[in-house]
Design a protein around this motif. Sequence first.
Motif, PDB file in Angstrom:
ATOM      1  N   ASN A   1      37.228  31.227  35.507  1.00  0.00           N
ATOM      2  CA  ASN A   1      38.607  31.225  34.992  1.00  0.00           C
ATOM      3  C   ASN A   1      39.321  32.490  35.445  1.00  0.00           C
ATOM      4  OD1 ASN A   1      38.688  28.854  33.460  1.00  0.00           O
ATOM      5  ND2 ASN A   1      37.582  29.836  31.784  1.00  0.00           N
ATOM      6  N   VAL A   2      40.654  32.366  35.564  1.00  0.00           N
ATOM      7  CA  VAL A   2      41.489  33.548  35.790  1.00  0.00           C
ATOM      8  C   VAL A   2      42.032  33.989  34.429  1.00  0.00           C
ATOM      9  CG1 VAL A   2      43.556  34.466  36.907  1.00  0.00           C
ATOM     10  CG2 VAL A   2      42.113  32.818  38.127  1.00  0.00           C
ATOM     11  N   LEU A   3      41.938  35.294  34.134  1.00  0.00           N
ATOM     12  CA  LEU A   3      42.450  35.835  32.871  1.00  0.00           C
ATOM     13  C   LEU A   3      43.736  36.612  33.134  1.00  0.00           C
ATOM     14  CD1 LEU A   3      39.123  37.346  31.460  1.00  0.00           C
ATOM     15  CD2 LEU A   3      40.071  35.096  30.983  1.00  0.00           C
TER      16      LEU A   3
ATOM     17  N   VAL B   1      33.959  43.600  41.858  1.00  0.00           N
ATOM     18  CA  VAL B   1      35.224  44.208  42.283  1.00  0.00           C
ATOM     19  C   VAL B   1      36.222  43.155  42.715  1.00  0.00           C
ATOM     20  CG1 VAL B   1      36.290  45.693  44.043  1.00  0.00           C
ATOM     21  CG2 VAL B   1      34.165  46.399  42.930  1.00  0.00           C
ATOM     22  N   GLU B   2      35.752  42.127  43.388  1.00  0.00           N
ATOM     23  CA  GLU B   2      36.650  41.091  43.915  1.00  0.00           C
ATOM     24  C   GLU B   2      36.073  39.718  43.635  1.00  0.00           C
ATOM     25  OE1 GLU B   2      38.414  39.801  48.242  1.00  0.00           O
ATOM     26  OE2 GLU B   2      38.222  41.941  47.828  1.00  0.00           O
ATOM     27  N   GLY B   3      36.725  38.975  42.737  1.00  0.00           N
ATOM     28  CA  GLY B   3      36.233  37.655  42.360  1.00  0.00           C
ATOM     29  C   GLY B   3      36.479  36.603  43.433  1.00  0.00           C
ATOM     30  N   ALA B   4      35.874  35.427  43.236  1.00  0.00           N
ATOM     31  CA  ALA B   4      35.941  34.358  44.238  1.00  0.00           C
ATOM     32  C   ALA B   4      37.240  33.563  44.173  1.00  0.00           C
ATOM     33  CB  ALA B   4      34.753  33.417  44.046  1.00  0.00           C
ATOM     34  N   LEU B   5      37.914  33.546  43.001  1.00  0.00           N
ATOM     35  CA  LEU B   5      39.088  32.670  42.851  1.00  0.00           C
ATOM     36  C   LEU B   5      40.353  33.290  43.441  1.00  0.00           C
ATOM     37  CD1 LEU B   5      38.669  31.291  39.218  1.00  0.00           C
ATOM     38  CD2 LEU B   5      38.170  30.136  41.365  1.00  0.00           C
ATOM     39  N   VAL B   6      40.745  34.479  42.918  1.00  0.00           N
ATOM     40  CA  VAL B   6      42.002  35.091  43.363  1.00  0.00           C
ATOM     41  C   VAL B   6      41.802  36.547  43.798  1.00  0.00           C
ATOM     42  CG1 VAL B   6      43.501  33.592  42.005  1.00  0.00           C
ATOM     43  CG2 VAL B   6      42.604  35.677  40.961  1.00  0.00           C
ATOM     44  N   GLY B   7      40.550  36.953  43.992  1.00  0.00           N
ATOM     45  CA  GLY B   7      40.269  38.294  44.498  1.00  0.00           C
ATOM     46  C   GLY B   7      40.496  39.404  43.499  1.00  0.00           C
ATOM     47  N   CYS B   8      40.469  39.074  42.193  1.00  0.00           N
ATOM     48  CA  CYS B   8      40.685  40.091  41.165  1.00  0.00           C
ATOM     49  C   CYS B   8      39.357  40.564  40.576  1.00  0.00           C
ATOM     50  CB  CYS B   8      41.561  39.546  40.049  1.00  0.00           C
ATOM     51  SG  CYS B   8      43.255  39.235  40.591  1.00  0.00           S
ATOM     52  N   GLU B   9      39.426  41.629  39.795  1.00  0.00           N
ATOM     53  CA  GLU B   9      38.229  42.186  39.155  1.00  0.00           C
ATOM     54  C   GLU B   9      37.616  41.164  38.201  1.00  0.00           C
ATOM     55  OE1 GLU B   9      37.214  45.800  36.017  1.00  0.00           O
ATOM     56  OE2 GLU B   9      39.146  45.783  37.035  1.00  0.00           O
ATOM     57  N   VAL B  10      36.280  41.170  38.142  1.00  0.00           N
ATOM     58  CA  VAL B  10      35.554  40.229  37.280  1.00  0.00           C
ATOM     59  C   VAL B  10      35.088  40.971  36.039  1.00  0.00           C
ATOM     60  CG1 VAL B  10      33.570  38.671  37.124  1.00  0.00           C
ATOM     61  CG2 VAL B  10      34.785  38.931  39.295  1.00  0.00           C
ATOM     62  N   GLU B  11      35.214  40.340  34.872  1.00  0.00           N
ATOM     63  CA  GLU B  11      34.696  40.946  33.641  1.00  0.00           C
ATOM     64  C   GLU B  11      34.071  39.875  32.763  1.00  0.00           C
ATOM     65  OE1 GLU B  11      38.198  40.922  30.292  1.00  0.00           O
ATOM     66  OE2 GLU B  11      37.899  42.797  31.379  1.00  0.00           O
TER      67      GLU B  11
ATOM     68  N   VAL C   1      56.540  57.188  35.775  1.00  0.00           N
ATOM     69  CA  VAL C   1      55.964  56.744  37.049  1.00  0.00           C
ATOM     70  C   VAL C   1      54.456  56.718  36.907  1.00  0.00           C
ATOM     71  CG1 VAL C   1      55.696  57.252  39.503  1.00  0.00           C
ATOM     72  CG2 VAL C   1      57.852  57.736  38.391  1.00  0.00           C
ATOM     73  N   LYS C   2      53.849  55.633  37.345  1.00  0.00           N
ATOM     74  CA  LYS C   2      52.381  55.596  37.367  1.00  0.00           C
ATOM     75  C   LYS C   2      51.924  54.794  38.574  1.00  0.00           C
ATOM     76  CE  LYS C   2      51.451  51.462  34.618  1.00  0.00           C
ATOM     77  NZ  LYS C   2      50.671  50.867  33.541  1.00  0.00           N
ATOM     78  N   VAL C   3      50.753  55.142  39.075  1.00  0.00           N
ATOM     79  CA  VAL C   3      50.142  54.354  40.151  1.00  0.00           C
ATOM     80  C   VAL C   3      49.106  53.466  39.491  1.00  0.00           C
ATOM     81  CG1 VAL C   3      48.803  54.424  42.274  1.00  0.00           C
ATOM     82  CG2 VAL C   3      50.540  56.162  41.847  1.00  0.00           C
ATOM     83  N   ASP C   4      49.308  52.157  39.583  1.00  0.00           N
ATOM     84  CA  ASP C   4      48.407  51.212  38.940  1.00  0.00           C
ATOM     85  C   ASP C   4      47.025  51.309  39.573  1.00  0.00           C
ATOM     86  OD1 ASP C   4      47.039  48.620  38.349  1.00  0.00           O
ATOM     87  OD2 ASP C   4      48.911  48.255  37.256  1.00  0.00           O
ATOM     88  N   SER C   5      46.015  51.602  38.755  1.00  0.00           N
ATOM     89  CA  SER C   5      44.662  51.790  39.288  1.00  0.00           C
ATOM     90  C   SER C   5      44.080  50.503  39.852  1.00  0.00           C
ATOM     91  CB  SER C   5      43.742  52.322  38.185  1.00  0.00           C
ATOM     92  OG  SER C   5      43.741  51.433  37.081  1.00  0.00           O
ATOM     93  N   ASP C   6      44.602  49.368  39.403  1.00  0.00           N
ATOM     94  CA  ASP C   6      44.070  48.092  39.881  1.00  0.00           C
ATOM     95  C   ASP C   6      44.797  47.599  41.124  1.00  0.00           C
ATOM     96  OD1 ASP C   6      42.191  47.692  37.666  1.00  0.00           O
ATOM     97  OD2 ASP C   6      44.017  47.578  36.464  1.00  0.00           O
ATOM     98  N   THR C   7      46.138  47.637  41.088  1.00  0.00           N
ATOM     99  CA  THR C   7      46.905  47.072  42.215  1.00  0.00           C
ATOM    100  C   THR C   7      47.319  48.132  43.232  1.00  0.00           C
ATOM    101  OG1 THR C   7      49.006  47.359  41.026  1.00  0.00           O
ATOM    102  CG2 THR C   7      47.825  45.293  40.673  1.00  0.00           C
ATOM    103  N   LYS C   8      47.121  49.439  42.876  1.00  0.00           N
ATOM    104  CA  LYS C   8      47.485  50.572  43.756  1.00  0.00           C
ATOM    105  C   LYS C   8      48.986  50.641  44.041  1.00  0.00           C
ATOM    106  CE  LYS C   8      43.094  51.303  43.997  1.00  0.00           C
ATOM    107  NZ  LYS C   8      42.535  52.131  42.915  1.00  0.00           N
ATOM    108  N   GLU C   9      49.789  50.010  43.212  1.00  0.00           N
ATOM    109  CA  GLU C   9      51.245  50.067  43.382  1.00  0.00           C
ATOM    110  C   GLU C   9      51.821  51.251  42.597  1.00  0.00           C
ATOM    111  OE1 GLU C   9      53.031  45.638  43.661  1.00  0.00           O
ATOM    112  OE2 GLU C   9      52.140  46.170  41.753  1.00  0.00           O
TER     113      GLU C   9
ATOM    114  N   ASN D   1      52.839  43.753  40.301  1.00  0.00           N
ATOM    115  CA  ASN D   1      51.771  42.757  40.278  1.00  0.00           C
ATOM    116  C   ASN D   1      51.081  42.794  38.923  1.00  0.00           C
ATOM    117  OD1 ASN D   1      52.112  41.780  42.875  1.00  0.00           O
ATOM    118  ND2 ASN D   1      50.803  43.359  43.768  1.00  0.00           N
ATOM    119  N   VAL D   2      50.808  41.623  38.390  1.00  0.00           N
ATOM    120  CA  VAL D   2      50.130  41.545  37.098  1.00  0.00           C
ATOM    121  C   VAL D   2      48.636  41.745  37.330  1.00  0.00           C
ATOM    122  CG1 VAL D   2      49.575  40.023  35.173  1.00  0.00           C
ATOM    123  CG2 VAL D   2      51.877  40.035  36.114  1.00  0.00           C
ATOM    124  N   ASN D   3      48.018  42.492  36.442  1.00  0.00           N
ATOM    125  CA  ASN D   3      46.592  42.795  36.571  1.00  0.00           C
ATOM    126  C   ASN D   3      45.754  41.619  36.051  1.00  0.00           C
ATOM    127  OD1 ASN D   3      44.122  44.059  36.756  1.00  0.00           O
ATOM    128  ND2 ASN D   3      44.374  45.193  34.850  1.00  0.00           N
TER     129      ASN D   3
END
Length: 780
Positions: free
Chosen positions: A678-680, A629-639, A512-520, A552-554
Amino acid sequence: FHQRIHRNHSMSTTSLLRLLGPRGGLSNSSLATSTLRRCSPFATATTSASSSRNSAFPPSSPLLSNLASRHFSSEDDHDSIRRRNIGISAHIDSGKTTLTERILFYTGRIKAIHDVRGKDGVGAKMDSMDLEREKGITIQSAATFCRWKDAHINIIDTPGHVDFTIEVERALRVLDGGILVLCGVSGVQSQSLTVDRQMKRYNVPRLAFINKLDRQGSNPWKVINDLRNQLKLNACAVQLPIGLEDKHTGVVDLILNKSYTFDGEKGEKVKEGDVPEDMKGLVEEKRLELIEKLADVDDEIGELFLMEEEPSEEQLKEAIRRQTVACKFVPVFMGSAFKNKGVQPLLDGVIDYLPEPIEKENYALDRTKDEEPVLVTGKKDDPLLALAFKLEETPFGQLTYMRIYQGLLKKGNYIHNVNDGKKIKLARIVRMHSNEMEEIDEASAGDVVAMFGIDCRSMDTFSDGNMNLAMSSMFVPEPVMSLAVKPAETKMQNNFAKALTKFTKEDPTLRVKVDSDTKETVLSGMGELHLEVYIERMKREYNVECITGQPNVNYKETISTKAPFDWLHKKQTGGAGQYAKVMGYIEPMTEEEITELGKPNEFKNRCIGTNIPPEYYPSCEKGMNDAMVEGALVGCEVEGVRVVLEDGASHAVDSSDMAFRICMANAIRDTMKKAQPNVLEPVMNVEIEIPAEFQGSVTASLSRRMGMIQSSDMNEDGSGLKLVVQVPLANMFGYSTELRSLTQGKGEFTMEYSHHTPVPRNTQEELMQKYKMEREAEAA
């Protein structure tokens, strides 16, 4: 005999050379060893008659002499009684639980036989969970014990489904012998291969039992060939079936040259007779084959073979026992557990050929000498050494299953957990009979018992405090499937957490793990059935309804080109307002730069002068971090973005830390849309092991999942293939089920994160549309 050997058989050249040696004969030490072994006290099984007081059979039954009392005294003299610790393992639906049920009946442990999917709805004794009886499968390994003749047998019935393979793993880790059950029609199947690997991993001697010979299409000789070719075992029949399919009535013992048929309502009357006339030729042929197979591995039989002498029954039994204990030979028994045939001779085989606990070499690790292996003596009078191999939550608290390797466990004594140093008083010791318990006062080396009141983890070692030895742990396979899971009602959160804590303590393959990115909360296990069983148990045992779905995929976001920004943040309200202006550019970073920096993004300050006062530089960097923290395309982390601040402006009154932070965040979010974002998606390194004949279908399925094959290696004999493939994580959901169906359950895979890579353009459009709809739904 001499003529028959030359007519029917030829011994392998390597075996002849090994036996003859440089002087054409056996060495004195080999002969001495053979002579000593010939005097083994276990060469023949002695029968001790027991009282018929509690017998389930009429007084005339020939089995009466084999039955033991249903109650076992803990005061038995440890040295005067023979012990066997065995596990019954096989592919799913081969008849393990049915075989265990017959063993318990014939040894007098149960009064009536109930089948796994019986019409009476009771279910087999060893399937004690409601879920097991409903589904007709074994989910948890179950322990029991019985007496056969003058021996005490501890039995663990294990699951056959690959999803519950950890139950087989932990049972074989602590047992001294095993029965590998095989279907007389299907032969060696996928889980038979897994069980074989596990038995070889822990050097577990085994007997093979070819079951279901009453079924249409049964062929024991095909199964024995499978054992030799697929499992690479030196297996040979010690019995022949009398008739197959609906004509199957009994077996012929090749060693004793006797036939056994099974009469009575439940096969309890064993009739001994001569070999049927029409089988004498086959019996002679198969007995010679048995002698030849033994001669390949046993010096004494090899010597007799070369001298063209026929070994006696006693010599054959001793040789089979020696080589079975040494894991160099597998005697094959036959029958049909469901039709009550062949079980009693199999029990005799367990006593005759599988080792005493003291005969199986076990090693502990000396923690004071860099975990140097130390041979465990297995003696009752030595210091205690025991291993907790299975945990189970019960209404009375945690039940800990323990295998005692040496020493004595006594009620009221103190024991020490070697792993954490805790001292524990033994309040209660029990012997398990499926879900029933029988209290005992003490247990000694070689016993498998259970205890209450011990808080420990699976595979903890216990001693009486006099030594610092630890037993080695077991192999735990990595999970292959994950589910996002949450309670349907928020008020059930506490019970949900309790259930997960209990289940993960019981089962090392459940993670069991709590995903640090999706909080699931992500539940990972060995397959769909594995996870489905735990979701169902949560509902039944803790009253927690769960909502499950794909995790959810990170995803992450990045940019492709350099883009300048010039952003003014100006806000005037009644009183002090907000004013800030920033100028500069953003640009993509390479993988090497990210690795060297050790951070996913970089902020560089190239301002000259004091257009932006120096005290606001940290606020600009914080603003950049907010934007990432929240990108413009799909609201995911930017790197992979470098932000360079070159100039700006401030106001003597209205500029502040907050103003520059907001200004910088908005500038970057707006500019990223112009920098070809781009989305990665995460890409996994997937390692797949399959039999070579399934290469085409597996490769095609990987192509459909957008997999890129990195390497392909064939093993030495050409039977197996190892593929290393890179596949997007989003395409891996459900792959464990697909791989098993493509390879008849024989394929295995592991995966780990490799890197992120841009998604195809159409996938990016879909993700952006989904994100837009989610935002609109939230706003509404």
